[in-house]
Design a protein around this motif. Structure first.
Motif, PDB file in Angstrom:
ATOM      1  N   PHE A 143       0.708  -1.188  -0.124  1.00  0.00           N
ATOM      2  CA  PHE A 143       0.092  -0.022   0.019  1.00  0.00           C
ATOM      3  C   PHE A 143       0.821   1.155  -0.075  1.00  0.00           C
ATOM      4  N   LEU A 144       2.063   1.387  -0.203  1.00  0.00           N
ATOM      5  CA  LEU A 144       3.147   2.405  -0.033  1.00  0.00           C
ATOM      6  C   LEU A 144       3.275   2.526  -1.546  1.00  0.00           C
ATOM      7  N   ALA A 145       3.448   3.909  -1.830  1.00  0.00           N
ATOM      8  CA  ALA A 145       4.044   4.057  -3.297  1.00  0.00           C
ATOM      9  C   ALA A 145       5.253   3.521  -3.552  1.00  0.00           C
ATOM     10  N   ASN A 146       5.218   2.909  -4.899  1.00  0.00           N
ATOM     11  CA  ASN A 146       6.250   1.974  -5.446  1.00  0.00           C
ATOM     12  C   ASN A 146       6.462   0.886  -4.694  1.00  0.00           C
ATOM     13  N   GLY A 147       5.419   0.151  -3.702  1.00  0.00           N
ATOM     14  CA  GLY A 147       5.702  -0.986  -3.075  1.00  0.00           C
ATOM     15  C   GLY A 147       5.446  -2.063  -4.275  1.00  0.00           C
ATOM     16  N   GLY A 148       6.341  -3.536  -4.006  1.00  0.00           N
ATOM     17  CA  GLY A 148       6.243  -4.177  -4.992  1.00  0.00           C
ATOM     18  C   GLY A 148       4.911  -4.939  -5.426  1.00  0.00           C
ATOM     19  N   LEU A 149       3.928  -5.006  -4.357  1.00  0.00           N
ATOM     20  CA  LEU A 149       2.546  -5.531  -4.532  1.00  0.00           C
ATOM     21  C   LEU A 149       1.602  -4.350  -4.568  1.00  0.00           C
ATOM     22  N   ASN A 150       1.812  -3.215  -4.742  1.00  0.00           N
ATOM     23  CA  ASN A 150       0.952  -2.062  -4.794  1.00  0.00           C
ATOM     24  C   ASN A 150       0.600  -1.916  -6.116  1.00  0.00           C
TER      25      ASN A 150
END
Length: 538
Positions: free
Chosen positions: A452-459
């Motif tokens: 859920f964070l920006a640029n998170g790998g599973l976002n």
């Protein structure tokens, strides 16, 4: 300040999840029941005091395990599927390991933390060997963390490691981690399979770790793989922990057919059925030839909305969808009622940092329609909902969601695709909606950061909310347990009200084994490293 010191740091951020219980006649999962402070979860599992002693462990034999789907990615630093974690926790080892919320030594036999919390010195054991025969060194530890952080690796959880400013290999057995800020989640992060220490020489020689490449030092080593059909693991004779594993090997097979999997364990074709389909659970529990373990859940299901494209970039559209869903109905139809409806954020209400009061109750169709009108869609719109075709309970979830969203004018077409296609399309942002789920993690930070964070790998869709991000990053370095929980609760409220996903339900996990399978020591955090302790009474 040796090993026990950092147990205090762990307690700041993590509430231990109780392990899955067992049916009468099974081996106690542990000799230490402990107090997790989690009475809600305790009520949902069958406890160890129902079990009978299983006797002294025997060595030898191979355990046949059946799982629904093979993993697309077996590189421990790149994997995201639960089946990959199940397999890789047998092949790979991390610096430390987590069991029911307690951090224990693994490759590192001890560790020290500086008074300011910014330096952790790990001392590696002298008898940890990779499957290649090479001794595990601090240089491999440094290489592994730097590989995870390297953007070229595309590790889904890379952002969780951003607070590690450096790793120094002082000598072969000493690795020093330097942190930008104190990190309440650091040990739980380093205990996960995603933090596996890999064999640098193997990665360099093979160019990667997927397929049939083994760069691990865990209790079992990769013997063979037929993608989509079978994986065979053999005992690692130079594993550091004396006496284990008991088994000569693990033989994984994969079958997406729910009926066939249930029939396989009932006929004795397999020894261990991993997570049977919910409609078979009651019948399998009644089978006197089998033992069952479980009751708590570890998979948080959701409907993912692609916030990188219209109309899902409009918070009012997302809120309309959130309000239109009946989560209990989805649970009842999709999972035969086994689990917990999620009427707030990602975390179920009995986990550390979760909201205890629901954000959503019964569907509010009129309010949802009003929000769609305000967003410029008075007549609704057309949408495509992608789901993995071989996941029957997720297909059922999608079908219920299709019917529920039709009530507010959103006309959904279900796209059933293979898992490899879903993986490619979600990573490239080529979807409207995606019926999916995320496993719970040892510490909330790992999931919140990756997903859920920006640029998170599973976002997928790359949702971004500065207020949410600030709360999650702040919580990572908050060492007061109650203050940290409060920060997560604020973040969960934001996620529930304006996030990129409509949470639906937490499943209830069960494993079913033959009567002579002993040593099951389940952990609902979740972890699967206890397979090294399983033995066959044959």
């Amino acid at each position: 300040m040796r090993t026990r010191l950092l147990t205090r740091v762990l307690a700041v951020g993590v509430v231990a999840a109780l392990a899955a219980g067992c049916s009468g006649g099974g081996e106690p999962p542990s000799t230490n029941n402990g107090d997790s402070g989690n009475d809600g979860l305790m009520a949902s599992v069958r406890l160890e005091d129902e079990a009978q002693p299983a006797g002294s462990p025997k060595s030898g034999g191979r355990l046949r395990i059946m799982i629904r789907l093979d993993a697309n990615e077996l590189d421990p630093h790149k994997m995201s599927e639960t089946s990959a974690f199940v397999i890789n926790e047998q092949i790979y080892e991390s610096l430390v390991q987590s069991y029911r919320g307690e951090i224990k030594p693994a490759i590192a036999e001890s560790w020290e933390q500086s008074a300011d919390g910014l330096t952790i010195t790990f001392t590696l054991r002298d008898n940890a060997y990779f499957h290649s025969g090479r001794k595990v060194t601090a240089a491999d530890v440094k290489y592994s963390i730097e590989r995870i952080k390297d953007p070229a690796t595309r590790a889904p959880r890379a952002r969780s490691y951003e607070g590690i400013t450096s790793v120094e290999a002082v000598d072969e057995r000493t690795a020093v981690f330097t942190l930008a800020k104190p990190n309440a989640a650091i040990l739980t992060l380093l205990s996960t399979a995603a933090s596996s220490v890999v064999d640098k020489s193997v990665v360099d020689a093979e160019g990667g770790l997927n397929g049939d490449v083994d760069g691990g030092s865990g209790p079992f080593k990769l013997a063979s793989r037929v993608t989509g059909q079978a994986i065979k693991l053999d005992k690692h004779d130079r594993y550091w922990e004396s006496g284990v594993p008991y088994l000569d090997g693990l033989d994984f097979s994969f079958n997406p057919d729910d009926n066939a999997r249930a029939a396989a364990v009932r006929s004795g074709t397999v020894d261990f059925l991993w997570r049977p389909a919910p409609e078979f659970i009651d019948a399998l529990k009644r089978d006197e030839a089998l033992k069952w373990y479980g009751g708590s859940g570890s998979l948080s299901l959701h409907l993912r909305l692609n916030t990188s494209k219209a109309p899902y970039d409009d918070v009012k559209v997302r809120q309309a969808i959130f309000l239109a869903l009946d989560r209990q109905e989805i649970l009842n139809v999709a999972n035969s009622g086994f689990g917990t409806a999620l009427n707030a954020g990602y975390l179920p209400p009995d986990r550390y940092g979760a909201l205890t009061e629901p954000v959503y109750g019964q569907p509010d169709i009129e309010k949802a329609k009003t929000l769609l009108t305000e967003a410029g869609y008075p007549d609704g719109f057309e949408a495509k909902l992608m789901v993995i075709a071989t996941s029957a309970f997720q297909v059922r979830s999608a079908e219920v969601e299709q019917q529920q969203l039709a009530k507010i004018g959103i006309r959904v077409t279900i796209e059933s695709v293979e898992s490899t296609i879903a993986d490619t399309r979600t990573k490239s942002g080529d979807f409207d909606m995606y019926q999916s789920g995320f496993g719970l993690t040892y510490d909330p930070d790992e999931r919140f950061t990756a997903s859920f964070l920006a640029n998170g790998g599973l976002n997928y869709g790359n949702w971004s909310d500065p207020e949410y991000e600030n709360l999650v990053v702040q919580a990572r370095s908050e060492l007061d347990k109650d203050k940290r929980a409060a920060l997560y609760q604020q973040a969960e409220k934001i996620l529930a009200e304006r996030g990129p996903v409509a949470m639906t339900f937490l499943n209830a996990d069960y494993d079913v084994v033959q009567k002579d399978v002993m040593g099951y020591r389940g952990d609902a955090t979740p972890t699967y490293r206890f397979y090294r302790n399983i033995w066959l009474d044959r």
